[in-house]
Design a protein around this motif. Structure first.
Motif, PDB file in Angstrom:
ATOM      1  N   ASP A   1       1.759  16.802  -8.330  1.00 19.24           N
ATOM      2  CA  ASP A   1       3.113  16.512  -7.868  1.00 19.24           C
ATOM      3  C   ASP A   1       3.093  15.830  -6.507  1.00 19.24           C
ATOM      4  OD1 ASP A   1       4.590  17.772 -10.060  1.00 19.24           O
ATOM      5  OD2 ASP A   1       3.753  19.641  -9.270  1.00 19.24           O
ATOM      6  N   ILE A   2       3.721  14.684  -6.415  1.00 13.26           N
ATOM      7  CA  ILE A   2       3.835  13.964  -5.149  1.00 13.26           C
ATOM      8  C   ILE A   2       4.975  14.581  -4.351  1.00 13.26           C
ATOM      9  CG2 ILE A   2       4.413  11.745  -4.101  1.00 13.26           C
ATOM     10  CD1 ILE A   2       3.070  10.399  -6.529  1.00 13.26           C
ATOM     11  N   VAL A   3       4.674  14.995  -3.129  1.00 14.02           N
ATOM     12  CA  VAL A   3       5.700  15.643  -2.304  1.00 14.02           C
ATOM     13  C   VAL A   3       6.185  14.746  -1.166  1.00 14.02           C
ATOM     14  CG1 VAL A   3       4.976  17.975  -2.886  1.00 14.02           C
ATOM     15  CG2 VAL A   3       3.927  16.845  -0.944  1.00 14.02           C
ATOM     16  N   GLU A   4       5.359  13.783  -0.761  1.00  8.84           N
ATOM     17  CA  GLU A   4       5.770  12.803   0.247  1.00  8.84           C
ATOM     18  C   GLU A   4       5.097  11.485  -0.073  1.00  8.84           C
ATOM     19  OE1 GLU A   4       5.811  13.716   4.493  1.00  8.84           O
ATOM     20  OE2 GLU A   4       5.324  15.796   4.004  1.00  8.84           O
ATOM     21  N   ARG A   5       5.762  10.381   0.319  1.00 11.12           N
ATOM     22  CA  ARG A   5       5.134   9.075   0.147  1.00 11.12           C
ATOM     23  C   ARG A   5       5.600   8.116   1.239  1.00 11.12           C
ATOM     24  NH1 ARG A   5       5.805   6.919  -5.432  1.00 11.12           N
ATOM     25  NH2 ARG A   5       6.383   9.041  -6.029  1.00 11.12           N
ATOM     26  N   VAL A   6       4.704   7.202   1.579  1.00  7.39           N
ATOM     27  CA  VAL A   6       4.993   6.159   2.561  1.00  7.39           C
ATOM     28  C   VAL A   6       4.501   4.849   1.977  1.00  7.39           C
ATOM     29  CG1 VAL A   6       4.436   5.254   4.852  1.00  7.39           C
ATOM     30  CG2 VAL A   6       4.882   7.695   4.550  1.00  7.39           C
ATOM     31  N   ARG A   7       5.289   3.809   2.120  1.00  7.01           N
ATOM     32  CA  ARG A   7       4.938   2.482   1.599  1.00  7.01           C
ATOM     33  C   ARG A   7       4.845   1.488   2.741  1.00  7.01           C
ATOM     34  NH1 ARG A   7       7.998  -0.786  -3.288  1.00  7.01           N
ATOM     35  NH2 ARG A   7       7.494  -2.888  -2.607  1.00  7.01           N
ATOM     36  N   VAL A   8       3.802   0.668   2.737  1.00  4.80           N
ATOM     37  CA  VAL A   8       3.636  -0.370   3.757  1.00  4.80           C
ATOM     38  C   VAL A   8       3.287  -1.677   3.050  1.00  4.80           C
ATOM     39  CG1 VAL A   8       2.864   1.299   5.490  1.00  4.80           C
ATOM     40  CG2 VAL A   8       1.173   0.066   4.129  1.00  4.80           C
ATOM     41  N   PRO A   9       3.667  -2.825   3.614  1.00  6.51           N
ATOM     42  CA  PRO A   9       3.300  -4.098   2.989  1.00  6.51           C
ATOM     43  C   PRO A   9       1.814  -4.382   3.175  1.00  6.51           C
ATOM     44  CG  PRO A   9       4.434  -4.490   5.062  1.00  6.51           C
ATOM     45  CD  PRO A   9       4.518  -3.010   4.807  1.00  6.51           C
ATOM     46  N   THR A  10       1.218  -5.063   2.207  1.00  5.81           N
ATOM     47  CA  THR A  10      -0.170  -5.499   2.352  1.00  5.81           C
ATOM     48  C   THR A  10      -0.160  -6.836   3.081  1.00  5.81           C
ATOM     49  OG1 THR A  10      -0.790  -4.396   0.299  1.00  5.81           O
ATOM     50  CG2 THR A  10      -2.301  -6.053   1.126  1.00  5.81           C
ATOM     51  N   THR A  11      -0.574  -6.787   4.349  1.00  6.40           N
ATOM     52  CA  THR A  11      -0.622  -7.998   5.174  1.00  6.40           C
ATOM     53  C   THR A  11      -2.085  -8.296   5.494  1.00  6.40           C
ATOM     54  OG1 THR A  11      -0.198  -6.616   7.138  1.00  6.40           O
ATOM     55  CG2 THR A  11       1.709  -7.684   6.087  1.00  6.40           C
ATOM     56  N   THR A  12      -2.529  -7.876   6.669  1.00  4.60           N
ATOM     57  CA  THR A  12      -3.933  -8.019   7.033  1.00  4.60           C
ATOM     58  C   THR A  12      -4.636  -6.679   6.861  1.00  4.60           C
ATOM     59  OG1 THR A  12      -3.620  -7.415   9.356  1.00  4.60           O
ATOM     60  CG2 THR A  12      -3.301  -9.744   8.761  1.00  4.60           C
ATOM     61  N   PRO A  13      -5.965  -6.684   6.723  1.00  3.93           N
ATOM     62  CA  PRO A  13      -6.664  -5.404   6.632  1.00  3.93           C
ATOM     63  C   PRO A  13      -6.402  -4.494   7.823  1.00  3.93           C
ATOM     64  CG  PRO A  13      -8.113  -7.171   5.925  1.00  3.93           C
ATOM     65  CD  PRO A  13      -6.877  -7.826   6.487  1.00  3.93           C
ATOM     66  N   ALA A  14      -6.405  -5.042   9.020  1.00  9.90           N
ATOM     67  CA  ALA A  14      -6.201  -4.212  10.207  1.00  9.90           C
ATOM     68  C   ALA A  14      -4.831  -3.553  10.187  1.00  9.90           C
ATOM     69  CB  ALA A  14      -6.379  -5.050  11.469  1.00  9.90           C
ATOM     70  N   GLU A  15      -3.794  -4.324   9.876  1.00  8.35           N
ATOM     71  CA  GLU A  15      -2.437  -3.772   9.884  1.00  8.35           C
ATOM     72  C   GLU A  15      -2.228  -2.770   8.751  1.00  8.35           C
ATOM     73  OE1 GLU A  15       0.070  -7.532  11.797  1.00  8.35           O
ATOM     74  OE2 GLU A  15       0.142  -7.141   9.635  1.00  8.35           O
ATOM     75  N   THR A  16      -2.594  -3.175   7.556  1.00 10.83           N
ATOM     76  CA  THR A  16      -2.297  -2.343   6.386  1.00 10.83           C
ATOM     77  C   THR A  16      -3.143  -1.085   6.363  1.00 10.83           C
ATOM     78  OG1 THR A  16      -1.739  -4.347   5.160  1.00 10.83           O
ATOM     79  CG2 THR A  16      -2.130  -2.333   3.871  1.00 10.83           C
ATOM     80  N   LEU A  17      -4.458  -1.231   6.512  1.00  6.12           N
ATOM     81  CA  LEU A  17      -5.326  -0.052   6.510  1.00  6.12           C
ATOM     82  C   LEU A  17      -5.029   0.843   7.711  1.00  6.12           C
ATOM     83  CD1 LEU A  17      -8.687  -1.705   5.410  1.00  6.12           C
ATOM     84  CD2 LEU A  17      -7.117  -0.370   4.005  1.00  6.12           C
ATOM     85  N   GLY A  18      -4.701   0.219   8.841  1.00  9.26           N
ATOM     86  CA  GLY A  18      -4.368   1.007  10.032  1.00  9.26           C
ATOM     87  C   GLY A  18      -3.145   1.868   9.820  1.00  9.26           C
ATOM     88  N   ALA A  19      -2.099   1.298   9.190  1.00  7.87           N
ATOM     89  CA  ALA A  19      -0.870   2.059   8.955  1.00  7.87           C
ATOM     90  C   ALA A  19      -1.104   3.187   7.949  1.00  7.87           C
ATOM     91  CB  ALA A  19       0.229   1.129   8.460  1.00  7.87           C
ATOM     92  N   LEU A  20      -1.858   2.904   6.898  1.00 10.00           N
ATOM     93  CA  LEU A  20      -2.139   3.936   5.898  1.00 10.00           C
ATOM     94  C   LEU A  20      -3.019   5.039   6.474  1.00 10.00           C
ATOM     95  CD1 LEU A  20      -2.797   1.582   2.844  1.00 10.00           C
ATOM     96  CD2 LEU A  20      -0.816   3.082   3.156  1.00 10.00           C
ATOM     97  N   LEU A  21      -3.996   4.661   7.287  1.00  8.69           N
ATOM     98  CA  LEU A  21      -4.864   5.656   7.924  1.00  8.69           C
ATOM     99  C   LEU A  21      -4.075   6.538   8.889  1.00  8.69           C
ATOM    100  CD1 LEU A  21      -7.626   6.888   8.574  1.00  8.69           C
ATOM    101  CD2 LEU A  21      -7.961   5.031  10.232  1.00  8.69           C
TER     102      LEU A  21
ATOM    103  N   GLY B   1       0.843  -1.179   0.000  1.00  7.69           N
ATOM    104  CA  GLY B   1       0.000   0.000   0.000  1.00  7.69           C
ATOM    105  C   GLY B   1       0.881   1.232   0.000  1.00  7.69           C
ATOM    106  N   ILE B   2       0.476   2.254  -0.734  1.00  7.35           N
ATOM    107  CA  ILE B   2       1.258   3.485  -0.819  1.00  7.35           C
ATOM    108  C   ILE B   2       0.362   4.662  -0.469  1.00  7.35           C
ATOM    109  CG2 ILE B   2       2.577   5.019  -2.334  1.00  7.35           C
ATOM    110  CD1 ILE B   2       3.343   2.593  -3.993  1.00  7.35           C
ATOM    111  N   ALA B   3       0.820   5.490   0.451  1.00 13.68           N
ATOM    112  CA  ALA B   3       0.143   6.738   0.782  1.00 13.68           C
ATOM    113  C   ALA B   3       1.003   7.883   0.273  1.00 13.68           C
ATOM    114  CB  ALA B   3      -0.059   6.858   2.294  1.00 13.68           C
ATOM    115  N   VAL B   4       0.373   8.834  -0.424  1.00 15.76           N
ATOM    116  CA  VAL B   4       1.123   9.985  -0.931  1.00 15.76           C
ATOM    117  C   VAL B   4       0.422  11.273  -0.530  1.00 15.76           C
ATOM    118  CG1 VAL B   4       2.071   8.716  -2.892  1.00 15.76           C
ATOM    119  CG2 VAL B   4      -0.043  10.014  -3.187  1.00 15.76           C
TER     120      VAL B   4
END
Length: 297
Positions: free
Chosen positions: A25-45, A16-19
């Protein structure tokens, strides 16, 4: 850099990528692995909430792998439907971000990507276009009349059953359909057939003949049904294997058998192309959905 500040979330099958973007223009980005919905959506949120607290964010765009329930009038809106991705069936991806209180654009990752390519990339000037990702799975986004295509659900071209090379006995790996397009030509299918990942296979490995033929079946189907002016092929396999697109184009021309007067081999060189936005087609697709959510396209 100028323009409205938006947050884009691209949720893929492996990452998952949050920008944070200003205009396109993308000024910041964060990447997280897609694991479980709780972990991945939680980190992106969590990341989206930090940006929203620090910036005057106009909207958020969410571009997710599917299949997705996209009709607001139907039960389960915003959730993932039946999916081969373990643990993700019925995950409420839209609901995870609704609590931010921002206008929210929501669509498939590939619908977002085709929108971004039409706005800023290789499909500029096209009224009708398609974006195919070939990676962990196979998905296709379709734009018609300048808008991503929705209906009963959304295009699910990756699960079409395609004609196979005579004598090919590989059963396919899709848990729903076995030898659908995704079951034959996605990254895991290539690895299962060949015994090694696509990235480790020589250009003359037998697997590429089967893969390019299956993808060419899909190209011919798209050209004969949706009639896209451009078909972008991205993803880890689609864009990461340089010799694949020329083989797909040649096989597509053979399958069309000169039926479409204006779609000869030279035209296919212009029609079937890599995404101009590269790996940013997905994240910028989410940004495009955010801009559309507040009429700032």
């Amino acid at each position: 850099m100028s323009g409205p500040v938006t947050i884009g979330i691209e949720l893929g099958g492996t990452k998952g990528i949050a920008v944070l973007a200003r205009g396109r223009d993308i000024v910041e980005r964060v990447r997280v692995p897609t694991t479980t919905p709780a972990e991945t959506l939680g980190a992106l949120l969590e990341q989206a909430a930090r940006w929203a607290a620090a910036e005057a964010v106009a909207a958020i765009g969410l571009a997710s792998f599917g299949p997705l329930r996209l009709d607001p009038a139907r039960t389960g809106y915003g959730r993932i439907a039946a999916t081969p991705k373990p643990g993700w069936a019925d995950a409420d991806v839209r609901g995870a971000f609704a609590g931010l209180g921002l206008p929210l654009g929501f669509d498939t990752d590939v619908n977002g990507a085709v929108l971004a390519e039409a706005r800023w990339g290789a499909a500029q000037g096209c009224d009708t276009a398609a974006y195919m990702t070939v990676g962990t799975g196979i998905g296709v986004g379709l734009m018609a009349g300048g808008r991503p295509l929705h209906g009963l659900l959304h295009p699910e071209v990756g699960h079409l059953r395609v004609r196979r090379v005579e004598g090919d006995s590989f059963p396919g790996i899709c848990p729903f359909h076995g030898d659908c397009l995704e079951g034959l030509a996605a990254g895991p299918a290539i690895a299962a057939r060949a015994g090694a990942p696509a990235s480790e296979l020589d250009a003359d490995h037998d697997a590429w003949g089967f893969v390019s033929d299956a993808l060419a079946e899909a190209m011919a189907i798209l050209l004969l049904t949706a009639s896209p002016q451009r078909i972008l092929i991205g993803g880890g396999v689609g864009a990461g294997v340089p010799h694949l697109l020329p083989r797909v184009r040649a096989a597509t021309a053979a399958k069309l058998a000169s039926y479409l007067d204006e779609v000869d081999a030279a035209a296919l060189d212009r029609i079937i192309v890599p995404p101009a936005l590269g790996d940013d087609a997905g994240p910028l697709g989410a940004v495009a959905l955010a801009l559309d959510a507040v009429g700032l396209a």
